[in-house]
Design a protein around this motif. Structure first.
Motif, short mmCIF file in Angstrom:
data_model
loop_
_atom_site.label_atom_id
_atom_site.label_comp_id
_atom_site.label_asym_id
_atom_site.label_seq_id
_atom_site.Cartn_x
_atom_site.Cartn_y
_atom_site.Cartn_z
N GLY A 203 0.81 -1.20 0.00
CA GLY A 203 0.00 0.00 0.00
C GLY A 203 0.85 1.26 0.00
N ASP A 204 0.25 2.38 0.47
CA ASP A 204 0.91 3.68 0.47
C ASP A 204 1.54 3.98 1.82
N VAL A 205 2.59 4.80 1.78
CA VAL A 205 3.26 5.26 3.00
C VAL A 205 3.21 6.79 3.01
N GLU A 206 2.77 7.35 4.13
CA GLU A 206 2.65 8.80 4.22
C GLU A 206 3.34 9.32 5.47
N ILE A 207 4.26 10.27 5.28
CA ILE A 207 4.88 10.96 6.40
C ILE A 207 3.93 12.08 6.82
N ARG B 68 8.70 15.59 12.68
CA ARG B 68 9.69 16.65 12.87
C ARG B 68 11.09 16.07 12.91
N ASP B 69 12.07 16.97 12.73
CA ASP B 69 13.49 16.61 12.78
C ASP B 69 13.81 15.54 11.73
N THR B 70 14.26 14.36 12.17
CA THR B 70 14.71 13.32 11.24
C THR B 70 13.79 12.11 11.26
N ILE B 71 13.41 11.65 10.07
CA ILE B 71 12.69 10.38 9.93
C ILE B 71 13.54 9.47 9.06
N THR B 72 13.90 8.30 9.60
CA THR B 72 14.66 7.30 8.86
C THR B 72 13.86 6.02 8.78
N LEU B 73 13.59 5.58 7.56
CA LEU B 73 12.86 4.34 7.34
C LEU B 73 13.88 3.23 7.10
N ASN B 74 14.23 2.54 8.17
CA ASN B 74 15.26 1.50 8.11
C ASN B 74 14.68 0.17 7.66
N GLY B 75 15.51 -0.61 6.95
CA GLY B 75 15.15 -1.99 6.65
C GLY B 75 14.28 -2.19 5.43
N VAL B 76 13.45 -1.24 5.10
CA VAL B 76 12.47 -1.40 4.01
C VAL B 76 13.17 -1.28 2.65
N LYS B 77 12.94 -2.28 1.80
CA LYS B 77 13.52 -2.28 0.46
C LYS B 77 12.53 -1.87 -0.63
N GLU B 78 11.24 -2.09 -0.35
CA GLU B 78 10.25 -1.83 -1.39
C GLU B 78 8.97 -1.26 -0.78
N ILE B 79 8.46 -0.22 -1.42
CA ILE B 79 7.12 0.30 -1.11
C ILE B 79 6.26 0.04 -2.33
N GLU B 80 5.22 -0.77 -2.17
CA GLU B 80 4.42 -1.16 -3.32
C GLU B 80 3.61 0.01 -3.89
N GLY B 81 3.14 0.88 -3.02
CA GLY B 81 2.31 2.00 -3.45
C GLY B 81 3.10 3.29 -3.55
N SER B 82 2.52 4.37 -3.05
CA SER B 82 3.16 5.69 -3.09
C SER B 82 3.90 5.99 -1.79
N PHE B 83 4.84 6.92 -1.87
CA PHE B 83 5.56 7.41 -0.70
C PHE B 83 5.41 8.92 -0.71
N LYS B 84 4.71 9.46 0.30
CA LYS B 84 4.35 10.87 0.29
C LYS B 84 4.70 11.56 1.60
N ALA B 85 5.06 12.83 1.49
CA ALA B 85 5.23 13.68 2.67
C ALA B 85 4.75 15.07 2.28
N GLU B 86 3.79 15.58 3.02
CA GLU B 86 3.19 16.87 2.68
C GLU B 86 3.04 17.74 3.92
N SER B 87 3.48 18.99 3.80
CA SER B 87 3.31 20.01 4.84
C SER B 87 3.93 19.63 6.18
N ALA B 88 4.98 18.80 6.14
CA ALA B 88 5.73 18.49 7.36
C ALA B 88 6.78 19.59 7.52
N THR B 89 6.36 20.72 8.01
CA THR B 89 7.21 21.92 8.02
C THR B 89 8.29 21.89 9.08
N ASN B 90 8.31 20.88 9.94
CA ASN B 90 9.36 20.74 10.94
C ASN B 90 10.31 19.58 10.64
#
Length: 402
Positions: free
Chosen positions: A47-51, A56-78
């Motif tokens: 499916g989809d992944v949404e930040i 805020r600060d740092t987001i690290t997505l460890n271990g994941v090799k594949e996202i089947e759907g979309s990868f989105k981040a919107e208006s995360a101003t921090n």
């Protein structure tokens, strides 16, 4: 007691399975690093992944090799950093929007995405994409602080839209061989240099506010090739044999436009407001299905192989060139539409009545028709600019308003 002995491990295993849920039909939402760590045992996220905007600060997505759907981040101003060190592919859209303080985007293993759409990333200066993205159907990058596109190295592309990136100095897509949609550069740094050394075939290509465009291998275009307000002194397409509409408007430093193998223009051919251009010569050009519309300050004009112009023919210049070869073409019915050729005129005009030079406003005498049979240049009608995008259309209109 025996039952409890076996039940407790089973419950623990069930809890672990729940903790390692790798998505499904819904959207995986990540608001914190703790949320991201909950998926570190997943090689594939379904499916989809949404930040989330709260991240805020740092987001690290460890271990994941594949996202089947979309990868989105919107208006995360921090959010300052976003990384996924093991991520190799995103099946659908990779969208970033309104991440106003994001300064680091690190995805060292990423090579394949469905499409890229990044906008309003004013602090993102570089990409940390070690293996480079080589597969994407569409790429749109708008309003970033990127100075180059290192980390994006495509083989084929549908649409490529690069606009309003005011620090972008260079784009070198040295692996790109084919484009099936619109390639559009507009509103970036005026000194931007675009290199497409292996591009052989494409559809529509439009360039505004660039200092150099290199297409040494380009052979054919099914759509238009257009330049508005660019800063190059020389444009060369040494292997281009055919194109749809060809447009060169307001390129004030242009001294030479070289297309020595061009034979066929399936549309209109328009050159105007290129004040330093002293010669318009296309030795192999045989057929134009729209209009030929050249105006400016050139002293030489040569189209020795031309045998068919289905639209009109307009050639006007302040320079002292001979109209005799073109009058002969008109007499021999090479030109099917309205004919006009004037040299040594103070106010050269385009076919639609606009000024043919940049230092005289001219007066419009009306809009041109889109019909090639009427003799109008197809490129004079905004409605006939296929899939150009608003930035390119605005650039076209602005040149006529100047």
């Amino acid at each position: 007691m025996v039952v409890i002995k076996y039940l407790l491990p089973a419950l623990a295993a069930a809890n672990l399975a729940l903790a390692a849920d790798c998505g499904g039909d819904g959207t995986i939402k990540i608001s914190s690093q703790g949320d991201a760590d909950g998926y570190s045992s997943c090689k594939k996220l379904k499916g989809d992944v949404e930040i989330d905007g709260k991240a805020r600060d740092t987001i690290t997505l460890n271990g994941v090799k594949e996202i089947e759907g979309s990868f989105k981040a919107e208006s995360a101003t921090n959010l300052t950093e976003l990384s996924a060190p093991s991520l190799e592919s995103i099946g659908d859209k990779f969208e970033l929007d309104g991440l106003t303080i994001l300064s680091k985007l690190s995805m060292g293993s990423l090579t394949s995405v469905g499409s890229i759409k990044w906008q309003a990333l004013p602090n993102l200066q570089t990409l940390d994409f070690g293996k480079s993205v080589s597969k994407a159907d569409k790429v749109e990058i708008t309003n970033t602080a990127l100075t180059n596109l290192d980390g994006i190295s495509l083989d084929n592309i549908g649409d490529l839209t690069i606009t309003e990136n005011r620090y972008l100095k260079s784009v070198n897509l040295d692996g790109l061989t084919k484009s099936t949609g619109l390639i559009n550069f507009a509103g970036n740094l005026n000194s931007l240099e675009v290199e497409l050394p292996k591009l052989i075939s494409g559809s529509n290509m439009t360039f505004r506010n660039v200092s150099n465009v290199s297409v040494p291998s380009l052979h054919n275009l099914t759509g238009q090739l257009g330049f508005w307000g660019d800063g190059f002194k020389i444009f060369s397409a040494p292997n281009l044999t055919e194109s749809s509409d060809l447009t060169f408007i307001g390129n004030k430093e242009a001294r030479n436009i070289s297309m020595p193998k061009l034979e066929y223009v399936n549309g209109g051919f328009h050159i105007s407001k290129n004040d330093k251009l002293k010669s318009v010569e296309f030795p192999e050009l045989k057929k134009v299905t729209g209009a030929v519309d050249f105006s400016g300050k050139f002293d030489e004009a040569s189209l020795p192989s031309l045998d068919t112009v289905k639209g009109g023919f307009n050639m006007q210049s302040t320079g002292n060139f001979s109209c005799e070869p073109f009058k002969k073409m008109n007499k021999n019915q090479v030109i099917h539409g309205k004919f006009k050729c004037v040299g040594e005129t103070k106010n050269p005009k385009t076919k639609s009545g606009e000024s043919g030079t940049s230092d005289s406003s001219g007066t419009s005498t009306g809009s041109s028709s889109s019909s090639t049979s009427s003799g109008a240049a197809v490129v004079d009608n905004v409605a006939n600019m296929p899939a150009m995008g608003m930035a390119a259309i605005f650039g076209y209109l602005l040149q006529y308003a100047m």
